[in-house]
Design a protein around this motif. Structure first.
Motif, PDB file in Angstrom:
ATOM      1  N   SER A 204       0.826  -1.200   0.000  1.00 28.03           N
ATOM      2  CA  SER A 204       0.000   0.000   0.000  1.00 28.03           C
ATOM      3  C   SER A 204       0.865   1.257   0.000  1.00 28.03           C
ATOM      4  O   SER A 204       0.575   2.220  -0.716  1.00 28.03           O
ATOM      5  CB  SER A 204      -0.935   0.012   1.215  1.00 28.03           C
ATOM      6  N   ALA A 205       1.929   1.248   0.776  1.00 29.17           N
ATOM      7  CA  ALA A 205       2.842   2.401   0.803  1.00 29.17           C
ATOM      8  C   ALA A 205       3.541   2.569  -0.540  1.00 29.17           C
ATOM      9  O   ALA A 205       3.681   3.693  -1.043  1.00 29.17           O
ATOM     10  CB  ALA A 205       3.861   2.229   1.926  1.00 29.17           C
ATOM     11  N   LEU A 206       3.966   1.456  -1.145  1.00 28.24           N
ATOM     12  CA  LEU A 206       4.617   1.511  -2.457  1.00 28.24           C
ATOM     13  C   LEU A 206       3.655   2.053  -3.508  1.00 28.24           C
ATOM     14  O   LEU A 206       4.047   2.857  -4.366  1.00 28.24           O
ATOM     15  CB  LEU A 206       5.127   0.128  -2.848  1.00 28.24           C
ATOM     16  N   CYS A 207       2.415   1.647  -3.452  1.00 33.22           N
ATOM     17  CA  CYS A 207       1.413   2.166  -4.392  1.00 33.22           C
ATOM     18  C   CYS A 207       1.234   3.671  -4.225  1.00 33.22           C
ATOM     19  O   CYS A 207       1.116   4.404  -5.207  1.00 33.22           O
ATOM     20  CB  CYS A 207       0.069   1.474  -4.185  1.00 33.22           C
ATOM     21  N   LEU A 208       1.219   4.109  -2.984  1.00 34.21           N
ATOM     22  CA  LEU A 208       1.058   5.540  -2.725  1.00 34.21           C
ATOM     23  C   LEU A 208       2.232   6.325  -3.306  1.00 34.21           C
ATOM     24  O   LEU A 208       2.044   7.338  -3.972  1.00 34.21           O
ATOM     25  CB  LEU A 208       0.931   5.805  -1.227  1.00 34.21           C
ATOM     26  N   VAL A 209       3.447   5.834  -3.089  1.00 41.19           N
ATOM     27  CA  VAL A 209       4.628   6.494  -3.649  1.00 41.19           C
ATOM     28  C   VAL A 209       4.534   6.501  -5.173  1.00 41.19           C
ATOM     29  O   VAL A 209       4.818   7.515  -5.821  1.00 41.19           O
ATOM     30  CB  VAL A 209       5.918   5.791  -3.166  1.00 41.19           C
ATOM     31  N   HIS A 210       4.134   5.380  -5.749  1.00 41.32           N
ATOM     32  CA  HIS A 210       3.990   5.287  -7.204  1.00 41.32           C
ATOM     33  C   HIS A 210       2.980   6.306  -7.727  1.00 41.32           C
ATOM     34  O   HIS A 210       3.242   7.016  -8.695  1.00 41.32           O
ATOM     35  CB  HIS A 210       3.568   3.869  -7.598  1.00 41.32           C
ATOM     36  N   CYS A 211       1.831   6.376  -7.086  1.00 43.40           N
ATOM     37  CA  CYS A 211       0.783   7.286  -7.560  1.00 43.40           C
ATOM     38  C   CYS A 211       1.187   8.754  -7.433  1.00 43.40           C
ATOM     39  O   CYS A 211       0.790   9.573  -8.252  1.00 43.40           O
ATOM     40  CB  CYS A 211      -0.520   7.051  -6.793  1.00 43.40           C
ATOM     41  N   LEU A 212       1.956   9.073  -6.422  1.00 42.33           N
ATOM     42  CA  LEU A 212       2.391  10.455  -6.246  1.00 42.33           C
ATOM     43  C   LEU A 212       3.597  10.801  -7.122  1.00 42.33           C
ATOM     44  O   LEU A 212       3.676  11.901  -7.657  1.00 42.33           O
ATOM     45  CB  LEU A 212       2.719  10.718  -4.770  1.00 42.33           C
ATOM     46  N   ALA A 213       4.524   9.862  -7.276  1.00 40.75           N
ATOM     47  CA  ALA A 213       5.763  10.156  -7.985  1.00 40.75           C
ATOM     48  C   ALA A 213       5.656   9.993  -9.504  1.00 40.75           C
ATOM     49  O   ALA A 213       6.287  10.727 -10.252  1.00 40.75           O
ATOM     50  CB  ALA A 213       6.885   9.270  -7.457  1.00 40.75           C
ATOM     51  N   MET A 214       4.880   9.041  -9.971  1.00 34.68           N
ATOM     52  CA  MET A 214       4.848   8.738 -11.401  1.00 34.68           C
ATOM     53  C   MET A 214       4.399   9.920 -12.250  1.00 34.68           C
ATOM     54  O   MET A 214       5.055  10.216 -13.253  1.00 34.68           O
ATOM     55  CB  MET A 214       3.967   7.506 -11.654  1.00 34.68           C
ATOM     56  N   PRO A 215       3.327  10.620 -11.904  1.00 39.05           N
ATOM     57  CA  PRO A 215       2.958  11.779 -12.736  1.00 39.05           C
ATOM     58  C   PRO A 215       4.048  12.850 -12.757  1.00 39.05           C
ATOM     59  O   PRO A 215       4.285  13.477 -13.793  1.00 39.05           O
ATOM     60  CB  PRO A 215       1.690  12.316 -12.059  1.00 39.05           C
ATOM     61  N   LEU A 216       4.738  13.019 -11.647  1.00 42.79           N
ATOM     62  CA  LEU A 216       5.826  13.995 -11.611  1.00 42.79           C
ATOM     63  C   LEU A 216       6.992  13.558 -12.488  1.00 42.79           C
ATOM     64  O   LEU A 216       7.585  14.363 -13.204  1.00 42.79           O
ATOM     65  CB  LEU A 216       6.297  14.212 -10.171  1.00 42.79           C
ATOM     66  N   LEU A 217       7.334  12.273 -12.441  1.00 41.94           N
ATOM     67  CA  LEU A 217       8.409  11.760 -13.288  1.00 41.94           C
ATOM     68  C   LEU A 217       8.055  11.869 -14.765  1.00 41.94           C
ATOM     69  O   LEU A 217       8.890  12.244 -15.581  1.00 41.94           O
ATOM     70  CB  LEU A 217       8.713  10.301 -12.941  1.00 41.94           C
ATOM     71  N   LEU A 218       6.826  11.524 -15.107  1.00 40.63           N
ATOM     72  CA  LEU A 218       6.409  11.600 -16.517  1.00 40.63           C
ATOM     73  C   LEU A 218       6.401  13.040 -17.012  1.00 40.63           C
ATOM     74  O   LEU A 218       6.748  13.306 -18.167  1.00 40.63           O
ATOM     75  CB  LEU A 218       5.032  10.966 -16.703  1.00 40.63           C
ATOM     76  N   ALA A 219       6.012  13.966 -16.149  1.00 40.85           N
ATOM     77  CA  ALA A 219       5.998  15.376 -16.545  1.00 40.85           C
ATOM     78  C   ALA A 219       7.412  15.944 -16.639  1.00 40.85           C
ATOM     79  O   ALA A 219       7.718  16.720 -17.540  1.00 40.85           O
ATOM     80  CB  ALA A 219       5.167  16.187 -15.553  1.00 40.85           C
ATOM     81  N   ALA A 220       8.272  15.543 -15.712  1.00 40.46           N
ATOM     82  CA  ALA A 220       9.624  16.091 -15.683  1.00 40.46           C
ATOM     83  C   ALA A 220      10.543  15.452 -16.723  1.00 40.46           C
ATOM     84  O   ALA A 220      11.418  16.108 -17.272  1.00 40.46           O
ATOM     85  CB  ALA A 220      10.216  15.917 -14.286  1.00 40.46           C
ATOM     86  N   PHE A 221      10.334  14.188 -17.000  1.00 37.86           N
ATOM     87  CA  PHE A 221      11.219  13.459 -17.911  1.00 37.86           C
ATOM     88  C   PHE A 221      10.405  12.709 -18.969  1.00 37.86           C
ATOM     89  O   PHE A 221      10.392  11.473 -18.983  1.00 37.86           O
ATOM     90  CB  PHE A 221      12.090  12.465 -17.139  1.00 37.86           C
ATOM     91  N   PRO A 222       9.741  13.412 -19.861  1.00 31.00           N
ATOM     92  CA  PRO A 222       8.884  12.718 -20.835  1.00 31.00           C
ATOM     93  C   PRO A 222       9.653  11.828 -21.804  1.00 31.00           C
ATOM     94  O   PRO A 222       9.086  10.909 -22.373  1.00 31.00           O
ATOM     95  CB  PRO A 222       8.198  13.869 -21.573  1.00 31.00           C
TER      96      PRO A 222
END
Length: 128
Positions: free
Chosen positions: A18-36
């Motif tokens: 559950s914690a890993l999913c939370l990190v994924h959901c918060l970090a993934m959009p930022l990573l995709l936006a920052a490093f397309p």
């Protein structure tokens, strides 16, 4: 004793997933936006499949045997509700409404799932 250890391990695994999913959901959009140009889109679905298994397996391995051991329906009910909410977020909200709805639904599900694993672990520890 083996069942108690399995339940304890699965409870911890469920909380960690559950914690890993939370990190994924918060970090993934930022990573995709920052490093397309990183091309993370394809791995995104593979990671979702792994996270689905990582969330579903502990619910089945901890909360069902835990319920059979302590007979308290609260932990099992929270776990089933959290899992249903998570699956609905990934398979319904995400595809039909969008990624933000999926993120919110999955976030709510994590709170409910952890709310099931914590009392399950306490009940199993108390019922020796």
């Amino acid at each position: 004793m083996v069942m108690k250890n399995l339940i304890r391990f699965a409870d911890y695994a469920g909380m960690a997933a559950s914690a890993l999913c939370l990190v994924h959901c918060l970090a993934m959009p930022l990573l995709l936006a920052a490093f397309p140009l990183l091309g993370l889109g394809g791995e995104h679905h593979a990671l979702h499949d792994a996270l689905l298994l990582g969330v579903t397996a502990p619910v089945l391995l901890a909360l069902v045997p835990g319920y059979l051991k302590h007979r308290d329906p609260v932990a099992l009910s929270l776990g089933v509700a959290g899992l249903a909410c998570f699956l609905a977020a990934v398979f319904v909200l995400g595809p039909q409404i969008g990624e933000m709805a999926e993120t919110v639904g999955a976030g709510v599900s994590r709170v409910v799932l952890v709310g099931g694993h914590v009392p399950n672990q306490r009940q199993c520890n108390d019922s020796r």
